[in-house]
Scaffold this motif. Structure first.
Motif, PDB file in Angstrom:
ATOM      1  N   TYR A 228       0.829  -1.215   0.000  1.00  0.00           N
ATOM      2  CA  TYR A 228       0.000   0.000   0.000  1.00  0.00           C
ATOM      3  C   TYR A 228       0.862   1.263   0.000  1.00  0.00           C
ATOM      4  CZ  TYR A 228      -3.656   3.323   1.245  1.00  0.00           C
ATOM      5  OH  TYR A 228      -4.521   4.392   1.250  1.00  0.00           O
ATOM      6  N   PRO A 229       1.777   1.441   0.970  1.00  0.00           N
ATOM      7  CA  PRO A 229       2.643   2.629   0.888  1.00  0.00           C
ATOM      8  C   PRO A 229       3.555   2.607  -0.320  1.00  0.00           C
ATOM      9  CG  PRO A 229       3.352   1.188   2.676  1.00  0.00           C
ATOM     10  CD  PRO A 229       2.018   0.689   2.215  1.00  0.00           C
ATOM     11  N   ALA A 230       3.920   1.408  -0.796  1.00  0.00           N
ATOM     12  CA  ALA A 230       4.761   1.334  -1.989  1.00  0.00           C
ATOM     13  C   ALA A 230       4.047   1.940  -3.195  1.00  0.00           C
ATOM     14  CB  ALA A 230       5.150  -0.118  -2.269  1.00  0.00           C
ATOM     15  N   GLU A 231       2.757   1.650  -3.336  1.00  0.00           N
ATOM     16  CA  GLU A 231       1.997   2.241  -4.444  1.00  0.00           C
ATOM     17  C   GLU A 231       1.815   3.729  -4.240  1.00  0.00           C
ATOM     18  OE1 GLU A 231      -1.870   0.846  -6.881  1.00  0.00           O
ATOM     19  OE2 GLU A 231      -2.307   1.502  -4.839  1.00  0.00           O
ATOM     20  N   GLY A 252      -2.754  -5.953  -2.648  1.00  0.00           N
ATOM     21  CA  GLY A 252      -1.883  -5.737  -1.506  1.00  0.00           C
ATOM     22  C   GLY A 252      -2.602  -5.794  -0.177  1.00  0.00           C
ATOM     23  N   SER A 253      -3.143  -4.650   0.245  1.00  0.00           N
ATOM     24  CA  SER A 253      -3.697  -4.574   1.595  1.00  0.00           C
ATOM     25  C   SER A 253      -4.935  -5.455   1.775  1.00  0.00           C
ATOM     26  CB  SER A 253      -4.009  -3.116   1.957  1.00  0.00           C
ATOM     27  OG  SER A 253      -4.884  -2.516   1.021  1.00  0.00           O
ATOM     28  N   GLN A 254      -5.825  -5.500   0.787  1.00  0.00           N
ATOM     29  CA  GLN A 254      -7.010  -6.347   0.933  1.00  0.00           C
ATOM     30  C   GLN A 254      -6.656  -7.832   1.024  1.00  0.00           C
ATOM     31  OE1 GLN A 254      -9.562  -5.101  -2.286  1.00  0.00           O
ATOM     32  NE2 GLN A 254     -10.249  -3.265  -1.206  1.00  0.00           N
ATOM     33  N   LEU A 297      -0.052   2.368  12.851  1.00  0.00           N
ATOM     34  CA  LEU A 297      -0.143   2.773  11.442  1.00  0.00           C
ATOM     35  C   LEU A 297      -1.268   3.754  11.156  1.00  0.00           C
ATOM     36  CD1 LEU A 297       0.478  -0.692   9.726  1.00  0.00           C
ATOM     37  CD2 LEU A 297       2.063   1.231   9.867  1.00  0.00           C
ATOM     38  N   ALA A 298      -2.167   3.964  12.127  1.00  0.00           N
ATOM     39  CA  ALA A 298      -3.332   4.819  11.875  1.00  0.00           C
ATOM     40  C   ALA A 298      -2.936   6.234  11.477  1.00  0.00           C
ATOM     41  CB  ALA A 298      -4.231   4.844  13.109  1.00  0.00           C
ATOM     42  N   THR A 309      -6.851   1.234   3.580  1.00  0.00           N
ATOM     43  CA  THR A 309      -5.627   1.597   4.301  1.00  0.00           C
ATOM     44  C   THR A 309      -5.191   0.457   5.222  1.00  0.00           C
ATOM     45  OG1 THR A 309      -6.875   2.634   6.097  1.00  0.00           O
ATOM     46  CG2 THR A 309      -6.236   4.043   4.247  1.00  0.00           C
ATOM     47  N   PRO A 310      -3.890   0.361   5.507  1.00  0.00           N
ATOM     48  CA  PRO A 310      -3.401  -0.724   6.356  1.00  0.00           C
ATOM     49  C   PRO A 310      -4.067  -0.775   7.735  1.00  0.00           C
ATOM     50  CG  PRO A 310      -1.563   0.287   5.201  1.00  0.00           C
ATOM     51  CD  PRO A 310      -2.770   1.136   4.916  1.00  0.00           C
ATOM     52  N   SER A 311      -4.307   0.387   8.356  1.00  0.00           N
ATOM     53  CA  SER A 311      -4.918   0.386   9.676  1.00  0.00           C
ATOM     54  C   SER A 311      -6.338  -0.184   9.626  1.00  0.00           C
ATOM     55  CB  SER A 311      -4.937   1.801  10.259  1.00  0.00           C
ATOM     56  OG  SER A 311      -5.373   1.788  11.596  1.00  0.00           O
ATOM     57  N   TRP A 312      -7.083   0.165   8.585  1.00  0.00           N
ATOM     58  CA  TRP A 312      -8.432  -0.398   8.429  1.00  0.00           C
ATOM     59  C   TRP A 312      -8.358  -1.914   8.271  1.00  0.00           C
ATOM     60  CZ3 TRP A 312     -10.159  -2.744   3.773  1.00  0.00           C
ATOM     61  CH2 TRP A 312     -11.505  -3.141   3.791  1.00  0.00           C
TER      62      TRP A 312
END
Length: 411
Positions: A228-231, A252-254, A297-298, A309-312
């Motif tokens: 996610y942050p990479a994209e 990624g995140s999903q 990470l929030a 988002t990763p936190s979600w």
């Protein structure tokens, strides 16, 4: 297939799946009630950072898909099925979910023209075709071999119906779902089922590579979240796959949620490998670890379902895992609680329940019953909740009945 060849079923996973399906039907139906009477906490969160219980339904399914993978694919591994055959099975399931998801997304587009079919009729036929395309009928008085040809015939009819309806579709400004010259499949996005399909593909590949190695699975979760942050920072720019699917979210995140489900279920497969105390300790550490990571990470990207988002993702893992612990206590540690049993029966056939629930608005419009149905929720929040809860109960009961009668959907 003989009963001994069937993958073992964990009642708590089926019950959790049924509970999440009921919640999905409830919130989707409640979305049709006036915003003036439904409070914000009963709708999807709108804003930069935050979530409601509604935002936990979709990731709940992603997590449960992951929990089911070790039993579905692990059973095939234990029977000595070759890896290439399992990979073909995974690709076929992914393609099926993507196909239904794409048809559903286009059905929601404005300005539809269906070459002589009313849009609502097209939608109902599309859902019925999808049900037939992936159906599997079984009866106690008939053997699998006797039903092989009828099952194949129904699937051929369903697939033919889906393909025909796809070519009949005309969207806004004459847009098509499928264009042949040049070949193109129109996807605004892949729909909920399509996103589940991508996550299932990633989760299955991870499992086939690392099986129940918890360290490797945890590493894959972290790697997928890192996409996610990479994209967002442009690291993945220029990759050809990014032209067709979102690398940071969809791949990624999903899928990290699905792999997290594989990780939690790894302690359950094979059944009996880890005793109760070990399972509870593992689940507790899993929940604490995901909670800590979600809090840390929030601040980077916030908590946002649409952005994945990763936190979600991590909070979704926390909540779904905690719910599974509750159902584990209700369903797997002794006599199955009646509520758990009902949900587990419905949870064995959730794709059918989902398609029925999504078909319902078009069916009501086609039968001119939509105004009557709308009036059921026109007397305030209480009537809206009652209608939506009743809708969920009826659809799950219908699904359970069809399941018991021998009509199931198997991708």
């Amino acid at each position: 297939m003989p009963a001994m060849d069937k993958p073992p079923r964990i009642v708590s996973i089926d019950a959790l799946r049924g509970f999440v399906m009921f919640t999905m039907i409830f919130v989707n139906d409640l979305a049709g009630v006036s915003e003036k009477v439904v409070p914000p906490w009963m709708r999807h969160f709108h804003g930069k950072s935050g979530m409601t219980f509604v935002d936990m339904v979709f990731p709940g399914f992603l997590f449960i898909v992951g929990m089911s993978i070790p039993f579905a694919l692990g059973g095939r591994l234990s029977r000595g099925e070759p890896a290439w055959k399992m990979l073909l099975h995974v690709l076929a399931r992914t393609a099926g979910l993507l196909a239904i998801g794409i048809l559903m997304v286009n059905d929601e587009s404005p300005g539809q023209e269906m070459s002589g079919l009313a849009p609502n009729l097209w939608a109902v036929l599309m859902y019925l075709s999808a049900m037939l395309a992936f159906c599997s009928i079984s009866f106690r008085m008939a053997s699998t071999e006797q039903l092989r040809i009828p099952n194949l015939a129904l699937r051929i009819v369903g697939i033919a119906g889906m393909v025909t309806l796809a070519f009949m579709f005309r969207g806004e400004k004459g847009g098509r779902i499928i264009s042949l010259s040049p070949f193109e499949i129109h996807t605004v996005w892949y729909g909920i089922l399509g996103l589940i399909g991508w996550a299932y593909l990633v989760g299955s590949i991870v499992f086939l590579l690392f099986r129940t190695n918890s360290t490797a699975l945890l590493g894959c979760c972290a790697l997928l979240l890192a996409m996610y942050p990479a994209e967002r920072t442009g690291v993945l720019d220029g990759l050809w796959l990014g032209r067709y699917v979102g690398l940071g979210g969809t791949l990624g995140s999903q899928p990290s949620i699905t792999v997290a489900g594989v990780l939690l279920a790894s302690m359950l497969f094979p059944p009996g490998r880890i005793k109760l105390a070990g399972r509870l300790r593992f689940a507790g550490l899993f929940i604490l670890g995901c909670s800590a990571a979600a809090l840390l990470l929030a601040g980077l990207y916030g908590i946002n379902k649409n952005a994945a988002t990763p936190s979600w993702c991590l909070w979704a893992c926390v909540i779904t895992a905690a719910l599974w612990v509750i159902f584990h206590a209700l369903c797997d540690l002794g006599t199955v609680h009646p509520i758990g049993k009902i949900l587990a029966i419905a949870g064995e056939n959730v794709l059918l329940a989902y398609l029925i629930s999504e078909m319902l608005p078009s069916l009501l419009d086609l039968l001119h019953l939509d105004s009557i149905y709308d009036n059921l929720a026109s007397h305030g929040l209480a009537s809206g909740i009652a209608r939506s809860a009743g809708c969920g109960v009826v659809i799950l009961c219908v699904t359970a009945g069809l399941n018991r009668a021998g009509f199931r959907l198997r991708l």
